[in-house]
Design a protein around this motif. Structure first.
Motif, PDB file in Angstrom:
ATOM      1  N   ILE A 153       0.842  -1.008  -0.046  1.00 41.27           N
ATOM      2  CA  ILE A 153       0.070   0.006   0.002  1.00 41.27           C
ATOM      3  C   ILE A 153       0.765   1.119  -0.138  1.00 41.27           C
ATOM      4  O   ILE A 153       2.156   1.180   0.550  1.00 41.27           O
ATOM      5  N   ASP A 154       0.295   2.376  -0.460  1.00 39.60           N
ATOM      6  CA  ASP A 154       0.854   3.587  -0.491  1.00 39.60           C
ATOM      7  C   ASP A 154       0.359   4.454   0.604  1.00 39.60           C
ATOM      8  O   ASP A 154      -0.960   4.163   0.927  1.00 39.60           O
ATOM      9  N   ILE A 155       0.994   5.307   1.323  1.00 39.92           N
ATOM     10  CA  ILE A 155       0.628   6.253   2.055  1.00 39.92           C
ATOM     11  C   ILE A 155       0.838   7.720   1.920  1.00 39.92           C
ATOM     12  O   ILE A 155       1.543   7.977   1.171  1.00 39.92           O
ATOM     13  N   SER A 156      -0.208   8.254   2.488  1.00 39.19           N
ATOM     14  CA  SER A 156      -0.391   9.828   1.854  1.00 39.19           C
ATOM     15  C   SER A 156       0.932  11.023   2.414  1.00 39.19           C
ATOM     16  O   SER A 156       1.463  11.366   1.816  1.00 39.19           O
ATOM     17  N   ASN A 201       4.991   0.907  -2.199  1.00 45.02           N
ATOM     18  CA  ASN A 201       4.189  -0.241  -1.841  1.00 45.02           C
ATOM     19  C   ASN A 201       5.200  -1.420  -1.591  1.00 45.02           C
ATOM     20  O   ASN A 201       4.568  -2.606  -1.456  1.00 45.02           O
ATOM     21  N   THR A 240      -0.209  19.121   4.599  1.00 48.21           N
ATOM     22  CA  THR A 240      -1.351  18.777   4.076  1.00 48.21           C
ATOM     23  C   THR A 240      -2.460  19.324   4.916  1.00 48.21           C
ATOM     24  O   THR A 240      -2.491  19.697   6.311  1.00 48.21           O
ATOM     25  N   ALA A 241      -3.740  19.389   4.492  1.00 50.39           N
ATOM     26  CA  ALA A 241      -4.926  19.890   5.073  1.00 50.39           C
ATOM     27  C   ALA A 241      -5.230  18.743   6.194  1.00 50.39           C
ATOM     28  O   ALA A 241      -5.581  19.113   7.392  1.00 50.39           O
ATOM     29  N   GLU A 242      -5.087  17.551   6.005  1.00 43.69           N
ATOM     30  CA  GLU A 242      -5.094  16.718   7.252  1.00 43.69           C
ATOM     31  C   GLU A 242      -4.214  16.662   8.362  1.00 43.69           C
ATOM     32  O   GLU A 242      -4.604  16.709   9.454  1.00 43.69           O
ATOM     33  N   ALA A 284      -3.862   4.604  12.409  1.00 44.03           N
ATOM     34  CA  ALA A 284      -4.291   4.377  11.204  1.00 44.03           C
ATOM     35  C   ALA A 284      -3.608   3.388  10.446  1.00 44.03           C
ATOM     36  O   ALA A 284      -4.166   2.648   9.815  1.00 44.03           O
ATOM     37  N   LYS A 299     -12.568  -2.477   6.952  1.00 47.66           N
ATOM     38  CA  LYS A 299     -11.490  -2.690   7.985  1.00 47.66           C
ATOM     39  C   LYS A 299     -11.802  -3.755   9.161  1.00 47.66           C
ATOM     40  O   LYS A 299     -11.156  -4.733   9.419  1.00 47.66           O
ATOM     41  N   GLU A 326      -7.255  -0.395  -2.649  1.00 46.82           N
ATOM     42  CA  GLU A 326      -5.913   0.279  -2.060  1.00 46.82           C
ATOM     43  C   GLU A 326      -4.857  -0.414  -2.580  1.00 46.82           C
ATOM     44  O   GLU A 326      -3.891   0.342  -3.228  1.00 46.82           O
ATOM     45  N   ALA A 343      -1.870   1.092  -5.587  1.00 45.33           N
ATOM     46  CA  ALA A 343      -0.528   1.172  -5.348  1.00 45.33           C
ATOM     47  C   ALA A 343       0.175   0.132  -6.442  1.00 45.33           C
ATOM     48  O   ALA A 343       1.073   0.772  -6.691  1.00 45.33           O
ATOM     49  N   TYR A 349       1.666   9.706  -7.917  1.00 48.97           N
ATOM     50  CA  TYR A 349       0.144  10.217  -7.404  1.00 48.97           C
ATOM     51  C   TYR A 349       0.380  10.528  -5.788  1.00 48.97           C
ATOM     52  O   TYR A 349       1.280   9.933  -5.266  1.00 48.97           O
ATOM     53  N   PRO A 353      -1.589   9.589  -2.696  1.00 51.05           N
ATOM     54  CA  PRO A 353      -2.993   8.887  -2.107  1.00 51.05           C
ATOM     55  C   PRO A 353      -3.528   9.507  -0.857  1.00 51.05           C
ATOM     56  O   PRO A 353      -2.824  10.174  -0.108  1.00 51.05           O
ATOM     57  N   ARG A 374     -10.796  18.428  -2.643  1.00 48.93           N
ATOM     58  CA  ARG A 374      -9.873  17.917  -1.919  1.00 48.93           C
ATOM     59  C   ARG A 374      -9.090  17.097  -2.632  1.00 48.93           C
ATOM     60  O   ARG A 374      -7.667  17.031  -2.793  1.00 48.93           O
TER      61      ARG A 374
END
Lengths: 403, 366
Positions: free
Chosen positions: A65-68, A76, A269-271, A357, B114, B185, B189, B199, B201, B218
């Protein structure tokens, strides 16, 4: 135990307090162990039944997976362990910054709350009472969805310092949109190391000056500026060395507007910002009350005594109020700091990839719920105990020594 | 001194217990203390699990606990009055008819993507019908079993219409939202890495948060399954400026998941699906099932509808189970049209019987 008990053998077991206590302890320990081992056995049995024998081997496998956002680089093909580390760093960095800023904001609000000015005082009261009585999760969701997401999109971003480059690129010094904040930033260049060495030397020189000033103060009894002068010396030496070095140690990194996003520069980032500011708002309200309690806990006579000794207002605060208030403030403040580190886990609601998370994602992708939960509990526990330890050490140092 | 003695006792008791528990469940050690022994005997009762089949548990309980989505319109959706509706809900109803003869013996547990597999592993739910993609790691590592697919899906992107994105390559540098804990997800990836498209994510736990991030600009795109994309677009029809990309970046066969190792219960789920497929294959609908039953000459149709071989009894169900499913819930086509085809305008695509050019193939009822 030098005293020998009279008629030692004649006391029945149930009347001997000493033995009874040992027996009670023993039974309790046995009970705890039995329950824990039964639970453990039960978990292992039922997991084996569906073919999932607990193991930590999955930590070395690809995460897929990729994380932001991440401080270390991940993609990944990074292992699950690396992803956990990345989440941990996200948690640590955001809690560290949130603790510092909420302490500063908390102090300011506490001072407002203690102010005799009617308006300032009431504003502080309103702030504290509203923020303290809203659940943090709600605060974060409101903050993120109703404020940050409603900011203008990337195409209509609020922009300062727009310049057009030759290659058709648009550089922006500062921009604010619902993707977050981008701003020009200084990054260490290839020639950063010599500057770092100079800074270290400047630091040592500044410390030496501080020690010398302290020494002189103790000797002459004349008050010296122990903090200010060494600080100015450090800044001055650093700046001079920066100017004198042949190659610039820092280079400007100006964000560039791309087709979809802004790249380069410092991007928040906004988050991240929602979680960060939400945590600060929330925690500072509690910290303000802790500070107020500490300050108001000092008997009025102390302040009056300081005044009659001829101490100025600032000196009264610095030499009389703060040292005594600290003693009261530190223990509850520790609890607040611990709370911040744990509260970052609410970032999951607004898409911030903190430790919790990322753990959740790995649980889902690898199915290793038990192992991951144990791991994440251990990490949070270590983090909290560490914070606690540091604060307790500080606390024991500043406690009033009663002789 | 006193403390040390206590500590020594505690340590010894720890050792004794470790030794006694280390061996495979020997008789409770009477050598510990007489006081502790009753505690050992009393404690296991609530934790030791009875080994009964899921079917038996379900029958004893009187209803099936189904893990579903609560916010996926068309598939499974929690309505304002507290009831659920959707394609997957109707599949659950078919299962309820198979086991109990009525479609209402169900309890729905809304789960996020999840939570869903953990809920199934831990036995909180009996069956999971929640757009779960079948893949090898879930089938093996997660301790699950899947039926054959009930829906063939594929992943795509939903983007804004007016910014000139037509293929995946146009998404270079874009922010893309995706649901965490889903195969979307990992697919995203993987495909972005293989095509070397940079990109950003952004992962969300639930669909509503993700939609709100997309609508507020957003993110530039969301990556979802095609079925969800259609539903997504239908929901915001008046907004008008969204579109789904043509490209399909993955195969997403959605199946019903059960716990690994209970093949009787899996059989029931599997053959319930086949009964729905069979009805679709042979145009047996809730409207004409009685007529078919009285006029049919096909031995297999008789088997299905409970007049031939006693298939139901062999699975621990009543013999007219499949007849009741079609009678009360309808065949696969009816369920599809009712929930997806008519209200959401989802086309059947691969989700047709093999004799009509689709992929559904009911194994023979013999």
């Amino acid at each position: 135990m030098s005293l020998t008990r009279p008629n030692k053998t004649n006391i029945p077991l149930w009347q001997d307090t000493h033995k009874r206590q040992i027996l009670a302890q023993f039974i309790f320990a046995v009970l705890v162990i039995v329950i824990v081992s039964l639970l453990y056995g039960n978990i292992i049995d039922s997991l084996s039944e569906i073919g999932m024998i607990p193991s930590f081997r999955f930590l070395r496998m690809d995460s897929n997976i990729d994380i932001s956002e991440s401080i270390i680089s991940v993609d990944n093909t990074s292992s699950n362990l690396r992803l956990i580390v990345s989440g941990f760093l996200n948690t640590i960095s955001i809690s560290f910054l949130a603790i510092i800023f909420s302490t500063i904001l908390g102090l300011i609000i506490a001072l407002c709350r203690l102010s005799t000015n009617y308006l300032i005082n009431k504003l502080a009261v309103i702030y504290i009472e509203i923020i303290r009585n809203i659940p943090l999760l709600l605060l974060l969701l409101i903050w993120y969805r109703a404020f940050f997401l409603k900011l203008p999109g990337i195409k209509e971003a609020i922009i300062f310092g727009k310049t057009l480059q030759e290659g058709g690129q648009t550089q922006l010094s500062f921009s604010l949109s619902n993707r977050g904040i981008s701003m020009a930033w200084l990054r260490p260049s290839d020639h950063f190391t010599p500057f770092l060495v100079c800074m270290a030397i400047a630091f040592v020189v500044a410390i030496a000056l501080g020690i010398f000033l302290k020494h002189r103060e103790n000797h002459t009894g004349k008050e010296q500026r122990i903090i200010l002068f060494p600080f100015l010396l450090f800044i001055g030496l650093s700046l001079i060395s920066y100017a004198l070095l042949p190659n610039a140690a820092l280079q400007k990194d100006i964000p560039v507007l791309g087709k979809f996003n802004i790249s380069g520069g410092l991007h928040i980032t906004a988050e991240w910002f929602s979680l960060f500011s939400g945590l600060i708002l929330y925690t500072s309200a509690f910290i303000a009350e802790i500070f107020r309690a500490g300050i108001q806990g000092i008997p009025k006579g102390q302040i009056e005594a300081a005044r009659s000794l001829g101490l100025s207002h600032m000196k009264t605060i610095r030499l009389v109020i703060i040292p005594q208030a600290k003693v009261v403030i530190i223990p509850p403040l520790t609890s607040q700091y611990l709370g911040v580190a744990k509260n970052t886990s609410l970032g999951v609601a607004i898409g911030f990839p903190d430790l919790f998370a990322i753990t959740g994602t790995i649980i889902n992708q690898s199915g290793r719920a038990l192992e991951m939960i144990i791991l994440v509990m251990a990490i949070y526990l270590t983090l909290s105990l560490l914070t606690s330890l540091i604060m307790n050490l500080y606390n024991s140092r500043i406690q009033i020594k009663e002789r | 001194m006193k403390k040390r003695v206590t500590l020594a006792f505690v340590l010894i008791s720890v050792l004794v217990l470790c030794l006694s528990c280390g061996g495979k469940q020997e008789s409770p050690e009477p050598t510990t203390t007489s006081v502790a022994a009753p505690a050992v005997a009393a404690a296991p009762a609530p934790v030791v699990k009875e080994k009964t089949s899921t079917l038996q548990q379900v029958k004893d309980r009187g209803y099936i606990v189904v893990g579903v989505n609560a916010s996926n319109p068309g598939f499974a959706y929690l309505q304002e009055d507290g009831s659920y509706t959707g394609f997957e809900i109707d599949l659950a109803k078919a299962l309820s008819v198979a086991v109990f003869g009525t479609p209402d013996k169900l309890e729905f547990r809304p789960l996020t993507s999840k939570e869903r597999f953990i809920a199934l592993q831990s036995g909180e739910i009996d069956v999971l019908i929640r757009t779960a993609t079948i893949n090898s790691s879930r089938d093996t590592e997660l301790g699950l079993d899947f039926t054959t697919p009930y829906f063939y899906d594929g992943q795509t992107f939903v983007v804004r219409d007016n910014i000139g994105i037509n293929t995946m390559e146009d998404l270079e540098g874009a922010s893309i939202a995706v649901l965490t804990g889903s195969t979307t997800e990992t697919n995203l990836a993987a495909i972005m890495a293989s095509k070397q498209i940079e990109y950003r994510p952004l992962t969300f736990e639930n669909l509503d948060e993700m939609k709100s991030a997309f609508i507020n600009d957003r993110v530039d795109a969301v990556s979802v399954d095609k079925s969800s994309a259609v539903v997504f677009l239908a929901q915001f029809e008046d907004a008008g400026d969204f579109k789904g990309l043509e490209e399909t970046i993955s195969k997403e066969p959605l199946g019903i998941a059960v716990r690994h190792g209970d093949s009787a219960w899996k059989d029931i789920c599997q053959w319930t699906l086949f009964a729905l497929f069979y009805g679709d294959e042979h145009a047996i609908t809730s409207a004409n099932v009685d007529e078919v039953l009285s006029t049919t000459t096909s031995p297999e149709t008789k088997n299905v509808l409970g007049k031939g071989k006693e298939i139901g009894a062999m699975m621990g169900l009543s013999n007219d189970w499949a007849y009741q499913i079609i009678k009360q819930v309808g065949n696969y086509g009816e369920i599809f049209d009712r929930n997806l085809g008519i209200p959401m305008k989802v086309t059947r695509g691969y989700n047709k019987p093999w004799n009509q050019g689709g992929l559904f193939y009911a194994n023979p009822f013999n």
